[in-house]
Scaffold this motif. Structure first.
Motif, PDB file in Angstrom:
ATOM      1  N   ILE A  46       0.840  -1.202   0.000  1.00 24.72           N
ATOM      2  CA  ILE A  46       0.000   0.000   0.000  1.00 24.72           C
ATOM      3  C   ILE A  46       0.875   1.252   0.000  1.00 24.72           C
ATOM      4  CG2 ILE A  46      -1.836   1.253   1.174  1.00 24.72           C
ATOM      5  CD1 ILE A  46      -2.596  -1.361   2.570  1.00 24.72           C
ATOM      6  N   TYR A  47       1.698   1.401   1.020  1.00 35.12           N
ATOM      7  CA  TYR A  47       2.613   2.532   1.179  1.00 35.12           C
ATOM      8  C   TYR A  47       3.882   2.037   1.855  1.00 35.12           C
ATOM      9  CZ  TYR A  47      -0.216   6.732   0.071  1.00 35.12           C
ATOM     10  OH  TYR A  47      -0.918   7.724  -0.559  1.00 35.12           O
ATOM     11  N   TYR A  48       4.972   2.785   1.648  1.00 34.62           N
ATOM     12  CA  TYR A  48       6.168   2.521   2.402  1.00 34.62           C
ATOM     13  C   TYR A  48       6.906   3.822   2.685  1.00 34.62           C
ATOM     14  CZ  TYR A  48       8.723   2.706  -2.079  1.00 34.62           C
ATOM     15  OH  TYR A  48       9.258   3.087  -3.281  1.00 34.62           O
ATOM     16  N   SER A  49       7.736   3.755   3.717  1.00 37.01           N
ATOM     17  CA  SER A  49       8.496   4.929   4.140  1.00 37.01           C
ATOM     18  C   SER A  49       9.910   4.475   4.473  1.00 37.01           C
ATOM     19  CB  SER A  49       7.845   5.553   5.373  1.00 37.01           C
ATOM     20  OG  SER A  49       8.703   6.506   5.970  1.00 37.01           O
ATOM     21  N   TYR A  64      -6.107   5.205   0.612  1.00 35.43           N
ATOM     22  CA  TYR A  64      -5.335   5.101   1.851  1.00 35.43           C
ATOM     23  C   TYR A  64      -4.460   6.336   2.027  1.00 35.43           C
ATOM     24  CZ  TYR A  64      -6.388   0.099   1.412  1.00 35.43           C
ATOM     25  OH  TYR A  64      -7.017  -1.122   1.287  1.00 35.43           O
ATOM     26  N   SER A  65      -4.105   6.630   3.291  1.00 34.70           N
ATOM     27  CA  SER A  65      -3.130   7.681   3.556  1.00 34.70           C
ATOM     28  C   SER A  65      -2.275   7.257   4.745  1.00 34.70           C
ATOM     29  CB  SER A  65      -3.814   9.016   3.850  1.00 34.70           C
ATOM     30  OG  SER A  65      -4.550   8.952   5.052  1.00 34.70           O
ATOM     31  N   VAL A  66      -1.056   7.808   4.806  1.00 36.60           N
ATOM     32  CA  VAL A  66      -0.117   7.481   5.878  1.00 36.60           C
ATOM     33  C   VAL A  66       0.591   8.749   6.339  1.00 36.60           C
ATOM     34  CG1 VAL A  66       0.326   5.092   5.147  1.00 36.60           C
ATOM     35  CG2 VAL A  66       1.729   6.981   4.237  1.00 36.60           C
ATOM     36  N   THR A  77      -4.295   5.233   7.490  1.00 34.54           N
ATOM     37  CA  THR A  77      -5.713   5.601   7.516  1.00 34.54           C
ATOM     38  C   THR A  77      -6.396   5.026   6.283  1.00 34.54           C
ATOM     39  OG1 THR A  77      -5.336   7.622   8.788  1.00 34.54           O
ATOM     40  CG2 THR A  77      -7.372   7.498   7.517  1.00 34.54           C
ATOM     41  N   VAL A  78      -7.448   4.273   6.538  1.00 35.38           N
ATOM     42  CA  VAL A  78      -8.279   3.748   5.466  1.00 35.38           C
ATOM     43  C   VAL A  78      -9.433   4.724   5.304  1.00 35.38           C
ATOM     44  CG1 VAL A  78      -9.571   1.759   4.644  1.00 35.38           C
ATOM     45  CG2 VAL A  78      -7.645   1.423   6.217  1.00 35.38           C
ATOM     46  N   THR A  79      -9.485   5.403   4.195  1.00 34.99           N
ATOM     47  CA  THR A  79     -10.478   6.457   4.027  1.00 34.99           C
ATOM     48  C   THR A  79     -11.755   5.910   3.404  1.00 34.99           C
ATOM     49  OG1 THR A  79      -9.919   7.174   1.791  1.00 34.99           O
ATOM     50  CG2 THR A  79      -8.542   8.002   3.588  1.00 34.99           C
TER      51      THR A  79
END
Lengths: 114, 111
Positions: A46-49, A64-66, A77-79
Motif C-alpha cells: 500500500i505505502y512505504y516509508s 489510503y493515507s499514511v 488511515t483507510v479512508t
C-alpha cells in the motif's frame, strides 16, 4: 522484547467512516511498510516509508493515507474513498542499511466494514 | 520488474509424508529470496532466506529450499511434515523498494 505492534487486532466500522490502524516498532528500523492481504491474492504493498517525514505509494495506494512523523510509528488511515476496505492489514519494517530487503512483520489488523 | 509465482494455491498432505511447495521468480536486480510462514490470523514469520553462497538453505524446523538459477526456482521442501506445519507459505523476492510476494500456498497436513 523488540518487535512490531499493530493495533487494534480486530476492527469493525460502518461504510463511509475513516479508520486509522496503528503500527509501532522498537527495532530502530528506518523503513516501514503497509501491506494488504486478501484471500488468494497474497500481499500487496500500500505505502512505504524509508525515512522520517517521507513516504511513497505502493501498488494499491488509492483510498489510503499514511504519515511518518516519528521513526517508531507509521499509522495507516483507510479512508471512505477505499472501495473495498475489508481485509487483513500487515505492517512491516526493515533496516535501511540492509540490501537484502528482509522484512519483519507485526501480527496484523483485521478490518471489517459493515 | 520482479514477480513471484507459487504454482499451487493449496497442497494437502498426510502427516509424516514429504512435501514440496513450488516457487518460481523473475528479477532484474540481485536475487535475494525468502520463504515466510503465516499461521491463522497472525503476521508473517521468516522461515528461511537465500542471499548468496550455498544454494541449499535450511530452517531450524526441518524445511529446506534450493536456489536454482537456471530454472529461476526456489522450491521449499520438507522430508516429513507434522500437523503443526499446517499454515500458509509465501515465497518472496527482493525488488527495488521492498519484497514482492507470491500469492501463497496453503499447506494442509492431516493425520
Amino acid at each position: 522484547d523488540g518487535g512490531i505492534t499493530q493495533s487494534p487486532k480486530y476492527l469493525f466500522r460502518k461504510e463511509g467512516q475513516n479508520v486509522t490502524l496503528s503500527c509501532e516498532q522498537n527495532l530502530n528500523h528506518d523503513a516501514m511498510y503497509w501491506y494488504r492481504q486478501d484471500p488468494g491474492q497474497g500481499l500487496r504493498l500500500i505505502y512505504y516509508s524509508q525515512i522520517v517525514n517521507d513516504f511513497q505509494k505502493g501498488d494499491i495506494a488509492e483510498g489510503y493515507s499514511v504519515s511518518r512523523e516519528k521513526k517508531e510509528s507509521f499509522p495507516l488511515t483507510v479512508t471512505s474513498a477505499q472501495k473495498n476496505p475489508t481485509a487483513f492489514y500487515l505492517c512491516a519494517s526493515s533496516t535501511q542499511g540492509s540490501n537484502t530487503g528482509e522484512l519483519f512483520f507485526g501480527e496484523g489488523s483485521r478490518l471489517t466494514v459493515l | 520488474a520482479q514477480s513471484v509465482t507459487q504454482l499451487d494455491s493449496q497442497v494437502p498432505v498426510f502427516e509424516e509424508a514429504p512435501v514440496e511447495l513450488r516457487c518460481n521468480y523473475s528479477s532484474s536486480v540481485s536475487v535475494y529470496l525468502f520463504w515466510y510462514v503465516q499461521y491463522p490470523n497472525q503476521g508473517l514469520q521468516l522461515l528461511l532466506k537465500y542471499l548468496s553462497g550455498s544454494t541449499l538453505v535450511e530452517s531450524i524446523n526441518g524445511f529446506e529450499a534450493e536456489f536454482n538459477k537456471s530454472q529461476t526456482s526456489f522450491h521449499l521442501r520438507k522430508p516429513s511434515v507434522h500437523i503443526s506445519d499446517t499454515a500458509e507459505y509465501f515465497c518472496a523476492v527482493k525488488g527495488y523498494s521492498t519484497l514482492t510476494f507470491g500469492k501463497g500456498t496453503m499447506l494442509l497436513v492431516s493425520p
